[in-house]
Design a protein around this motif. Structure first.
Motif, short mmCIF file in Angstrom:
data_model
loop_
_atom_site.label_atom_id
_atom_site.label_comp_id
_atom_site.label_asym_id
_atom_site.label_seq_id
_atom_site.Cartn_x
_atom_site.Cartn_y
_atom_site.Cartn_z
N UNK A 33 -19.62 -35.26 27.91
CA UNK A 33 -18.52 -35.60 28.89
C UNK A 33 -17.82 -36.76 28.12
N UNK A 34 -17.08 -37.54 29.14
CA UNK A 34 -16.22 -38.71 28.75
C UNK A 34 -16.77 -39.72 29.44
N UNK A 35 -16.82 -41.05 29.00
CA UNK A 35 -17.30 -42.14 29.45
C UNK A 35 -16.39 -43.08 30.46
N UNK A 36 -16.71 -43.53 31.44
CA UNK A 36 -15.78 -44.21 32.38
C UNK A 36 -16.65 -45.39 33.07
N UNK A 37 -15.99 -46.49 33.49
CA UNK A 37 -16.75 -47.69 34.07
C UNK A 37 -18.07 -48.20 33.32
N UNK A 48 -22.83 -46.67 33.31
CA UNK A 48 -21.68 -45.94 33.00
C UNK A 48 -21.73 -44.77 33.97
N UNK A 49 -20.43 -44.02 33.91
CA UNK A 49 -20.09 -42.89 34.59
C UNK A 49 -19.81 -41.75 33.29
N UNK A 74 -17.29 -47.34 25.00
CA UNK A 74 -16.16 -47.80 25.50
C UNK A 74 -15.56 -46.56 26.44
N UNK A 75 -14.92 -47.12 27.63
CA UNK A 75 -14.22 -46.22 28.49
C UNK A 75 -13.21 -45.18 27.50
N UNK A 207 -10.07 -51.06 39.26
CA UNK A 207 -10.55 -49.57 39.40
C UNK A 207 -10.87 -48.88 38.07
N UNK A 208 -11.19 -47.81 37.96
CA UNK A 208 -11.32 -46.97 36.85
C UNK A 208 -10.17 -46.65 36.10
N UNK A 209 -9.94 -46.00 35.16
CA UNK A 209 -8.76 -45.46 34.36
C UNK A 209 -8.07 -44.39 35.14
N UNK A 210 -9.08 -43.67 35.72
CA UNK A 210 -8.33 -42.71 36.76
C UNK A 210 -7.51 -43.26 37.99
#
Length: 416
Positions: A33-37, A48-49, A74-75, A207-210
Motif C-alpha cells: 500500500x501507500x503510506x500516509x499520515x 502511519x496509515x 514518508x507520506x 490534514x492528510x495529502x488526500x
C-alpha cells in the motif's frame, strides 16, 4: 463466547481480538500500500496509515523494529510490509503491527504533485516577479474557507486583537472533497468581480495529502494566479506545502499567521507614525538651529557692522521659518491623526458585527453552509442556520413571500 442475553463492549472486542490473533493468515501477512499520515513519535514508535484506492488500515512499527528500518518513512511512499493484524482494545480499531518494511517507490498523489509543480514552475506561475504586493492597511479582508470550524474563529480572533474595527467578508466553501476545488475557484472569481476586497486569505486546517488535495489541483492554482487581488495561502500546518502555497502571493504557515501578516497592529502603527513625525520635526528644528548659530557666529567675528544688520534680518527670517515649519509639522501630525481616526470610524461602520448588533443576521444553509441572499435560495421545509452576535439558531422555512424593498424596510422599522 458463552451464550448470554447481552455482552459488554470489552467482551465483544476481546472476542474479535482473539479471533484475529488466532487467524493463521493475519498472524504473519505481507501487505502492499501507500503510506500516509506518517508520525514519528518521541518514544521511537512510528504511527502511519496504509492505503490503496478503496481502503485504509492503521499501522504501527514499535521502536525496536523502527531502529532496524533502512530508510525514512514518508507520506506517499509505496511499501510492502510484513507483520500481524490485531485489535487495539482501547479504541476498538484493528491495525497492523509491523515487523519489517520494504520501499517500492513514490505514491501516485505525490507523483502527480511533483509533476504539476514542475509544469506550473516552467510556465512562470511561481515567479517572485509576478507576486502582488499586500496592502499596508486593507480596508476589506476576504476569507475563503469553511463556514464552520476553528479556522475562521482563529482568524477573527487575531484580527480583532490587532485592529478591532476591521471589515471581513467570509465566502464559505468546501475545503476537501471532489467539489472543493471548483468552489474555491468560483469564490476567488466572485470576490474579484463583486467584492471590493483588498486581500484574500485562502485557508483550511491541517490534514492528510488526500484531504488537502483540492489545493494541489491545477484549476485551483490557475484561479489563484489569475486573481487581481493579492492572495495569501494558509493551508494546513507549518509543515504542509501545497501547490496553492507556491502560486499564492504570500504563504502563511497557519491561518492565524495569515491574519497576523495581513493586518498591522493598530496601536503599533499609530505609535510608529507619531515617532516618525516627532523625529522629522526635531531634525528640522536642529537643522535650523545650527544654521542660526552659524549665521550668528559669522556676524560677530567676520563681518562688519553693515553686514551685521543684514544678519539680524536673516536670523529673524530663520526664526520665522522655524515657526512656520513647526506649525506646518504640527498641522501635518494633526491631519494624519484625524485621517487615522476617520479610517477607524469608516472601518468600524463597515464592521459586519456592528450591522448584526442592529438586528441583522447571517443566514446559511444548514446542509452545505452556503450563504442565503434571496428567498429564491431556499425551499419550503428547508433547514437553515441563523448566525447572531451571541450564537446561532436553527430554523425551518415554513412560507416564502416576495416583498418590494420599500415594503420590506417598513416591516423592519415596525419591528424596531
Amino acid at each position: 463466547m458463552t451464550t448470554k442475553t447481552f455482552y459488554s463492549v470489552s467482551e465483544v472486542t476481546q472476542y474479535i481480538k482473539s479471533m484475529m490473533d488466532t487467524d493463521i493468515l493475519l498472524s504473519n501477512i505481507n501487505i502492499q500500500g501507500e503510506l500516509s499520515n506518517v508520525k514519528y513519535h518521541y518514544s521511537g514508535h512510528i504511527y502511519f496509515t496504509l492505503k490503496d484506492e478503496q481502503a485504509v488500515i492503521k499501522g504501527v512499527m514499535f521502536k525496536s523494529k523502527a531502529n532496524q528500518l533502512p530508510f525514512t518513512m514518508e507520506n506517499g511512499m509505496k511499501v510492502i510490509l510484513r507483520g500481524y493484524v490485531s485489535v487495539y482494545e482501547p479504541s476498538g480499531q484493528y491495525q497492523v503491527y509491523v515487523d519489517s518494511m520494504k520501499k517500492q517507490g513514490t505514491g501516485d498523489l505525490y507523483e502527480a504533485f511533483e509533476k504539476l509543480k514542475v509544469k506550473l514552475a516552467a510556465e512562470g506561475l511561481f515567479d517572485a516577479s509576478k507576486k502582488k504586493q499586500l496592502p499596508l492597511l486593507p480596508r476589506t479582508v476576504a476569507v475563503v474557507t469553511s463556514a464552520t470550524g476553528s479556522v475562521i474563529r482563529d482568524i477573527l480572533h487575531v484580527l480583532s486583537r490587532r485592529f478591532p474595527n476591521f471589515h471581513l467578508v467570509l465566502y464559505p466553501v468546501r475545503v476537501q472533497g471532489k467539489e472543493a476545488s471548483g468552489e474555491i475557484v468560483r469564490a476567488i472569481q466572485t470576490i474579484n468581480r463583486c467584492i471590493p476586497a483588498d486581500v484574500i486569505i485562502l485557508a483550511r486546517g491541517g490534514g492528510s495529502i488526500e484531504e488537502l488535495w483540492p489545493f494541489n489541483e491545477e484549476v485551483t492554482a490557475r484561479g489563484i494566479f489569475e486573481s487581481r487581488i493579492p492572495v495569501i495561502s494558509a493551508i494546513g500546518h507549518e509543515t504542509d506545502f501545497t501547490i496553492a502555497d507556491f502560486v499564492a502571493d504570500l504563504r502563511a504557515p497557519t491561518p492565524s499567521a495569515a491574519a497576523e501578516l495581513v493586518m498591522p497592529d493598530k496601536e503599533s502603527l499609530i505609535q510608529t507614525v507619531t515617532d516618525r513625525q516627532e523625529r522629522l520635526l526635531n531634525a528640522v528644528k536642529n537643522k535650523l538651529g545650527r544654521t542660526r548659530e552659524m549665521l550668528s557666529s559669522l556676524s560677530e567675528k567676520r563681518l562688519k557692522m553693515p553686514l551685521t544688520h543684514r544678519l539680524d534680518q536673516f536670523r529673524l527670517k530663520c526664526d520665522h521659518m522655524t515657526g512656520m515649519m513647526a506649525n506646518h509639522m504640527t498641522s501635518v501630525i494633526r491631519e494624519n491623526r484625524n485621517l487615522i481616526k476617520e479610517m477607524s470610524v469608516k472601518l468600524d461602520a463597515m464592521n459586519p458585527v456592528n450591522t448584526m448588533n442592529r438586528g441583522f443576521a447571517v443566514v446559511v444553509h444548514t446542509k452545505n453552509g452556503n450563504l442565503i441572499k434571496s428567498i429564491e435560495d431556499t425551499e419550503k421545509n428547508e433547514r437553515l442556520k441563523i448566525y447572531l452576535t451571541d450564537g446561532t439558531l436553527e430554523s425551518i422555512v415554513l412560507e416564502k413571500e416576495n416583498l418590494p424593498m420599500d415594503k420590506l424596510f417598513k416591516e423592519v422599522r415596525k419591528s424596531e
